[in-house]
Every structure is written in structure tokens, then in C-alpha cells.
Design an enzyme around this catalytic site. Structure first.
Site, PDB file in Angstrom:
ATOM      1  NE  ARG A   1     -27.729 -63.066 -68.615  1.00  0.00           N
ATOM      2  CZ  ARG A   1     -27.535 -62.036 -67.798  1.00  0.00           C
ATOM      3  NH1 ARG A   1     -27.715 -62.170 -66.498  1.00  0.00           N
ATOM      4  NH2 ARG A   1     -27.176 -60.858 -68.281  1.00  0.00           N
TER       5      ARG A   1
ATOM      6  CE1 TYR B   1     -16.258 -55.229 -66.779  1.00  0.00           C
ATOM      7  CE2 TYR B   1     -15.409 -55.136 -69.025  1.00  0.00           C
ATOM      8  CZ  TYR B   1     -16.477 -55.192 -68.141  1.00  0.00           C
ATOM      9  OH  TYR B   1     -17.755 -55.211 -68.632  1.00  0.00           O
TER      10      TYR B   1
ATOM     11  NE  ARG C   1     -23.764 -69.395 -68.129  1.00  0.00           N
ATOM     12  CZ  ARG C   1     -23.500 -69.532 -66.845  1.00  0.00           C
ATOM     13  NH1 ARG C   1     -23.176 -70.694 -66.348  1.00  0.00           N
ATOM     14  NH2 ARG C   1     -23.567 -68.487 -66.041  1.00  0.00           N
TER      15      ARG C   1
END
Length: 367
Positions: free
Chosen positions: A41, A164, A50
Site C-alpha cells: 500500500r 490466527y 486494489r
């Protein structure tokens, strides 16, 4: 151009193999450099590509993954590309749902709560069926790179993925996941084994698709102490290296260099040096000389500039790079950051980092 789906054959000839030579411990004219999260980014063109897409929909589009992987190479003379993807595609392949929540990050709609929840996971995963889109992205990107630099494939390591899957997203303590290690050691090993088996097939599939090196990310190693790491992380890290290599041999695929990056695992550097990887990646919290002393001369080191150093003025970045190269030495070494690039970083400063590595390493090698 990232259009045609091509077969993993007749790849263009590699023009710059500096990264692969350094990984194998061969001599290089300059120190190779790449950045974790180099497709990201911090690049306006990345944000543009994106913009309208769901994150995991992007991951499932070989064409978009190819484009995002190539973007940083159009700007910077990096020595390697790393395929754009995410470590959480593996839990998805096991049947878990993960969504990217803006401002929060990846979120599991139904994290694992009880040991019984393990039964909801696919016990046998056909990686080509579940993760074939990553393989297609790798093949396409390898052709589209036109031999400019090698392409790195990757996976998360079992403990990081397990954490996670139980936490349901990011966490500062990993308390839920770690409580499994203490309360349910057998079930934890069952889950870690299942993950390791999928990761092995996934990494071998990436090489078959055209990946020329592999990195295993144990990003949450810092949440474990030496004992938990020894019991629940290291055995699987070792096993993955060994099994991937023996399967590559069996399938007559290239034996590609493998990198282990276990963030904040200073306590395990010695063990990681003997875990079967050609390269050990380091975060920014360890002194290069100490890492070299613990790891020895037979393993290549990768790292480890503090990513936040890229906020410094360009001249300062050059000084920090020079110091880093003098500490590591220019051989058996791959320059990188100690973690990924942050979204608000100035692309010009990334360029200054890459160029400083090349200029200073060439200078040191000459003199």
C-alpha cells in the site's frame, strides 16, 4: 503484461541471479536486496489496482497478483520478486472463512474455540483444487518477469497460522492460542501437523508452478518462549524444510533455496541455523554480529534494517545501510528490512534503501 495463463514450462532465462547465488552461499558482486511487503500500500499504483477489489478476491486473481508483484520492480532495481498473496490462504484451504475488515485487518468469521472445532477442518486438502489460483499467479508472474529477477514463493508457518485461526485475527498477547498449547497439547499438535502437511504440499506446488525460492514466515514466534517454541514451532519448521526437499527430489523439481523468518525468535537462532534452511531471516532487534556468531558461516543471513529507518532522510538511510553492510559483511548476505514495509512510507525512500545497498556493497567488495 499479466494476461495469458501459461504453463510452467519454457520460462525465460534468468538474467540476474544475485539473490539465488547469495542464498546458496556463492560469491556476489553486490549484495542482493528485496523488501518484505514490497508489493504494498505504500505504492500509489498498488492502491489504485486494489481500490475496488476485496482483498482475498485480489489474492484469487492470478492477473492482479501478477500485476501487484511486478509494480515494485518497475520502480526499483530489486534483486527478487515475491508473489503477492497472503499467509491466510492456507486456513481458507482448510475450510475456514477469513474476511478483510477495513481498519481491523484479517478476521475469521468462526475462529476455533473448542478442540471439537478441529473436526470442522478439511482433514485432507487437495492444494491444487484449493490453492491452484496461487500456482497460476506464480506461473504467470514468472513468465511476465521475463527473467529479470527470481520469484519467491512463501507460506505462513504452522504456529503463526494456528494463532490466527484461534484468535480470529491479530492479537497483542495471543493468549487464546497459547492457552491451547498449555491446555490442549495433543490437539495443538494435531492442528499443527495438519497445517504442516498442507504447507509442505503448498510449497512444493509453488516450485512446480515456477517459484525459484521459498520463504516460511513464523511471524508470531515472539509470542512463544524458548520451551513453547521448541515444542510447538521448531519441529514443524524443521519438518517442512526436510519434507519439501525430499518431495522436490522425488518429483524431479528444482531444489530451491529456502528461507526461514521467525520474527523475534532470538532465543532460537542456533536451532534455526540447523533447521535445514539455506537462509535465516532476522528482524531488526538483533545485532548482525551476534546473529552471525550464533548462526555460523554456513547459512546466509537476511535482514534486518528497522523498517522505520525508512522514515529518515535519504542521506541517513544511506549511512544506516552502510553500517548494516559493514556489520553483516557483503557475502552470504541478503539485505532486507527486519519486517515489512509500512503503508505510509515514501516510495522514494524505499528506492534510496535499495540503491544504497547496491552502491555500498559494490564499494566494499572493490576495496
Amino acid at each position: 503484461t499479466c494476461s495469458l495463463l501459461r504453463s510452467p514450462k519454457d520460462f525465460p532465462k534468468l538474467k540476474n541471479d544475485t539473490f539465488l547465488r547469495a542464498a546458496r552461499g556463492e560469491e556476489t558482486e553486490h549484495t542482493p536486496v528485496w523488501c518484505m511487503r514490497q508489493a504494498g500500500r505504500y505504492l500509489p499504483e498498488f492502491r489504485e489496482t486494489r481500490a475496488s477489489q476485496d482483498f482475498f478476491a485480489t489474492c484469487r486473481s492470478p492477473k492482479l497478483c501478477c500485476e501487484l508483484t511486478l509494480q515494485p520492480l518497475r520502480r526499483f532495481p530489486l534483486d527478487a520478486a515475491i508473489i503477492f498473496s497472503d499467509i491466510l490462504v492456507v486456513p481458507q484451504a482448510l475450510g475456514m472463512e477469513v474476511v478483510m475488515v477495513p481498519g481491523k485487518g484479517p478476521t475469521f468469521t468462526e475462529p476455533l474455540k473448542e478442540v471439537e472445532d478441529l473436526m470442522k477442518l478439511r482433514q485432507k486438502v487437495d492444494v491444487t483444487a484449493e490453492l491452484g489460483y496461487v500456482f497460476q499467479a506464480i506461473t504467470l508472474t514468472r513468465h511476465s518477469l521475463e527473467g529479470k529477477v527470481p520469484l519467491i514463493g512463501f507460506s505462513g508457518a504452522p504456529w503463526t497460522l494456528m494463532s490466527y485461526m484461534i484468535e480470529g485475527g491479530g492479537s497483542t498477547t495471543m493468549a487464546k492460542a497459547k492457552s491451547w498449547l498449555y491446555r490442549h497439547p495433543e490437539a495443538s499438535h494435531r492442528l499443527l501437523r495438519l497445517l504442516a502437511d498442507v504447507i509442505i504440499d503448498y510449497l512444493v506446488g509453488q516450485v512446480a508452478a515456477g517459484a525459484q525460492a521459498l520463504q516460511l514466515f513464523e511471524s508470531h514466534a515472539g509470542h512463544l518462549g524458548p520451551e513453547l517454541f521448541q515444542d510447538f514451532a521448531l519441529p514443524y519448521i524443521r519438518d517442512i524444510a526436510q519434507a519439501v526437499k525430499s518431495k522436490l527430489k522425488e518429483e524431479a523439481l528444482p531444489l530451491v533455496p529456502m528461507i526461514i523468518f521467525a520474527k523475534d525468535a532470538h532465543y532460537a537462532l542456533c536451532d534455526l541455523a540447523h533447521a535445514g534452511y539455506e537462509v535465516v531471516g532476522l528482524d531488526w532487534t538483533i545485532r548482525p554480529q551476534e546473529a552471525r556468531a550464533q548462526i555460523g558461516k554456513d547459512v546466509t543471513l537476511q535482514g534486518n534494517l528497522d523498517p522505520c529507518a525508512l522514515y529518515a532522510p535519504k542521506e541517513k538511510i544511506g549511512e544506516l545501510v552502510k553500517k548494516m553492510l559493514e556489520s553483516f559483511g557483503t557475502q552470504r548476505y541478503i539485505a532486507n528490512l527486519g519486517h515489512g514495509l509500512y503503508p505510509d512510507m515514501n516510495p522514494e525512500h524505499v528506492g534510496a534503501f535499495v540503491e544504497a545497498v547496491h552502491a555500498h556493497s559494490r564499494h566494499i567488495n572493490k576495496h
